[in-house]
Design a protein around this motif. Structure first.
Motif, PDB file in Angstrom:
ATOM      1  N   ASP A 138      39.418  24.503  51.038  1.00 26.90           N
ATOM      2  CA  ASP A 138      38.247  24.405  49.653  1.00 26.90           C
ATOM      3  C   ASP A 138      37.227  25.479  50.229  1.00 26.90           C
ATOM      4  O   ASP A 138      37.034  25.828  51.440  1.00 26.90           O
ATOM      5  N   ASP A 194      23.174  16.920  44.182  1.00 25.41           N
ATOM      6  CA  ASP A 194      23.944  17.821  43.585  1.00 25.41           C
ATOM      7  C   ASP A 194      25.175  17.179  42.681  1.00 25.41           C
ATOM      8  O   ASP A 194      26.492  17.244  43.057  1.00 25.41           O
ATOM      9  N   LYS A 210      32.856  26.556  48.751  1.00 20.29           N
ATOM     10  CA  LYS A 210      31.843  26.658  47.561  1.00 20.29           C
ATOM     11  C   LYS A 210      31.205  27.913  47.586  1.00 20.29           C
ATOM     12  O   LYS A 210      30.910  28.472  48.495  1.00 20.29           O
ATOM     13  N   ARG A 258      36.254  24.945  53.862  1.00 23.20           N
ATOM     14  CA  ARG A 258      36.895  24.106  54.883  1.00 23.20           C
ATOM     15  C   ARG A 258      38.066  25.146  55.390  1.00 23.20           C
ATOM     16  O   ARG A 258      38.898  25.455  54.479  1.00 23.20           O
ATOM     17  N   GLY A 260      36.977  15.785  51.891  1.00 27.96           N
ATOM     18  CA  GLY A 260      35.636  15.641  51.803  1.00 27.96           C
ATOM     19  C   GLY A 260      35.517  14.871  50.213  1.00 27.96           C
ATOM     20  O   GLY A 260      36.182  13.864  49.885  1.00 27.96           O
ATOM     21  N   SER A 261      34.498  15.299  49.353  1.00 24.71           N
ATOM     22  CA  SER A 261      34.271  14.494  48.150  1.00 24.71           C
ATOM     23  C   SER A 261      35.208  14.036  47.270  1.00 24.71           C
ATOM     24  O   SER A 261      35.478  13.022  46.573  1.00 24.71           O
ATOM     25  N   ILE A 262      36.212  15.082  46.975  1.00 21.90           N
ATOM     26  CA  ILE A 262      37.321  14.748  46.132  1.00 21.90           C
ATOM     27  C   ILE A 262      38.233  13.471  46.733  1.00 21.90           C
ATOM     28  O   ILE A 262      38.601  12.861  45.978  1.00 21.90           O
ATOM     29  N   ASP A 299      30.210  27.586  57.004  1.00 20.42           N
ATOM     30  CA  ASP A 299      29.183  26.842  56.282  1.00 20.42           C
ATOM     31  C   ASP A 299      29.859  26.317  54.753  1.00 20.42           C
ATOM     32  O   ASP A 299      29.100  25.097  54.613  1.00 20.42           O
ATOM     33  N   SER A 300      30.356  27.129  54.340  1.00 17.18           N
ATOM     34  CA  SER A 300      30.417  26.643  52.804  1.00 17.18           C
ATOM     35  C   SER A 300      32.056  26.707  52.738  1.00 17.18           C
ATOM     36  O   SER A 300      32.562  26.599  51.204  1.00 17.18           O
ATOM     37  N   ARG A 319      39.145  24.359  45.468  1.00 19.23           N
ATOM     38  CA  ARG A 319      40.050  23.357  46.225  1.00 19.23           C
ATOM     39  C   ARG A 319      41.442  23.627  46.027  1.00 19.23           C
ATOM     40  O   ARG A 319      42.018  23.602  45.148  1.00 19.23           O
TER      41      ARG A 319
HETATM   42  N1  UDP Z   1      29.907  22.769  50.208  1.00 16.73           N
HETATM   43  C1  UDP Z   1      28.885  23.547  50.511  1.00 16.73           C
HETATM   44  N2  UDP Z   1      27.585  22.935  50.185  1.00 16.73           N
HETATM   45  C2  UDP Z   1      27.115  21.861  49.632  1.00 16.73           C
HETATM   46  C3  UDP Z   1      28.362  20.968  49.258  1.00 16.73           C
HETATM   47  C4  UDP Z   1      29.506  21.450  49.701  1.00 16.73           C
HETATM   48  O1  UDP Z   1      28.973  24.607  50.957  1.00 16.73           O
HETATM   49  O2  UDP Z   1      26.180  21.581  49.485  1.00 16.73           O
HETATM   50  C5  UDP Z   1      31.055  23.181  50.549  1.00 16.73           C
HETATM   51  C6  UDP Z   1      31.942  22.271  51.642  1.00 16.73           C
HETATM   52  O3  UDP Z   1      31.637  22.890  52.775  1.00 16.73           O
HETATM   53  C7  UDP Z   1      33.173  22.442  51.254  1.00 16.73           C
HETATM   54  C8  UDP Z   1      33.396  22.473  49.840  1.00 16.73           C
HETATM   55  O4  UDP Z   1      32.294  22.910  49.383  1.00 16.73           O
HETATM   56  O5  UDP Z   1      33.917  23.585  51.731  1.00 16.73           O
HETATM   57  C9  UDP Z   1      33.317  21.171  49.017  1.00 16.73           C
HETATM   58  O6  UDP Z   1      32.523  20.249  49.638  1.00 16.73           O
HETATM   59  P1  UDP Z   1      32.630  18.743  49.015  1.00 16.73           P
HETATM   60  O7  UDP Z   1      32.450  18.410  47.517  1.00 16.73           O
HETATM   61  O8  UDP Z   1      34.189  18.086  49.581  1.00 16.73           O
HETATM   62  O9  UDP Z   1      31.420  17.971  49.594  1.00 16.73           O
HETATM   63  P2  UDP Z   1      31.096  17.353  51.167  1.00 16.73           P
HETATM   64  O10 UDP Z   1      32.438  16.380  51.427  1.00 16.73           O
HETATM   65  O11 UDP Z   1      30.999  18.525  52.070  1.00 16.73           O
HETATM   66  O12 UDP Z   1      29.878  16.680  50.760  1.00 16.73           O
END
Ligand code: UDP
Length: 255
Positions: free
Chosen positions: A175, A129, A177, A203, A99-101, A200-201, A94
């Motif tokens: 960010d 996860d 993944k 942002r 998102g999650s953070i 897809d993976s 990141r």
């Molecule tokens: N991400 C992904 N697959 C997953 C979870 C996340 O490709 O199963 C990617 C998501 O698209 C973002 C980054 O990882 O670019 C960080 O994701 P985050 O932890 O913020 O989770 P989210 O908000 O997508 O649940």
């Protein structure tokens, strides 16, 4: 299409047996899922775009010495890849909070992070996860300490390269993944980049307007998902081969 053995079907991709031992065929589906697959859709043409974008990125990463599983793209939806032993981690890097953070640590979305932060999530759908530390990873033998060091170094290189690549076309890499796998060479094993790198993976935000050009458009019902993925491909200069696919909505397997 020739009949071949399906080895694994995931949410967005299928793996088939490859033509040679140690190879696989990775097929990109149009299926899109979010929130542990509780939200689903079929976005016509998505697999074609992600196949192309991921090929473009993996090829360039190989060019700067980041070893990865891509051997070559075969057709609209398929790539020939090296078979790896997948390390069961989602490695997230990141640059800007989102998102999650943002929810986990209460950091408003869009806040630049003091430095790039790498997080590990254990790939286990039933457990959603969970975030894990290096302690868990080594204690449970998901990866060795040296492998974690290699993963951290490679991920930072990927981040530096992708940040520059996207910034040159007016896109901010917020960010992403990535996933890694092991290949065996005699008595030794090596960690290489696997899976895919696509909207897809990642942002991806327009650098001027902060408009989202990634899967958050699907997660958050913002509309124009395919149009945004296509815009990413167009800016990367890989759109030329795709307009008919998008407009014509080719959904079947490629040649
Ligand atoms: N991400 C992904 N697959 C997953 C979870 C996340 O490709 O199963 C990617 C998501 O698209 C973002 C980054 O990882 O670019 C960080 O994701 P985050 O932890 O913020 O989770 P989210 O908000 O997508 O649940």
């Amino acid at each position: 299409m020739t009949r071949r053995k399906k080895l694994y079907e995931g949410k967005a991709k299928i793996l088939y047996e490859g033509p040679e031992p140690g190879t696989l065929i990775q097929y990109f589906k149009d299926d899109t899922t979010a929130f542990d697959a509780t939200k689903k859709a079929v976005l016509e043409g998505k697999g074609v775009i992600n196949n192309r974008i991921s090929e473009f990125i993996m090829t360039r990463l190989a060019g700067i010495g980041v070893q990865n599983h891509l051997i070559k793209r075969l057709n609209l939806r398929e790539q020939l890849i090296r078979e790896v032993e997948i390390i069961p981690l989602e490695v997230v890097c990141r640059n800007i909070a989102a998102g999650s953070i943002s929810t986990r640590l209460g950091i408003p979305e869009g806040t630049p992070l003091p430095r790039s932060i790498i997080e590990f999530f254990y790939k286990k759908d039933e457990l959603h996860d969970p975030l894990v530390t290096e302690e868990h990873i080594t204690a449970f033998n998901w990866a060795a300490t040296q492998e974690i060091d290699d993963i951290l170094a490679m991920t930072l290189r990927v981040n530096d390269f992708l940040t520059g690549m996207f910034s040159a076309v007016g896109i901010t890499l917020v960010d992403f993944k990535i996933e890694y796998g092991r290949i065996y060479e005699g008595d030794f094993s090596r960690v290489i980049l696997a899976d895919e790198i696509s909207p897809d993976s990642c942002r991806l935000w327009d650098s001027t307007t902060n408009e989202k050009l990634d899967k958050d458009r699907f997660r958050r019902d913002l509309g124009n998902v395919i149009e945004s993925y296509t815009e990413v491909a167009r800016r990367l200069g890989i759109m030329k081969e795709m307009p008919t696919v998008i407009q014509g909505g080719i959904t079947g397997g490629a040649s």
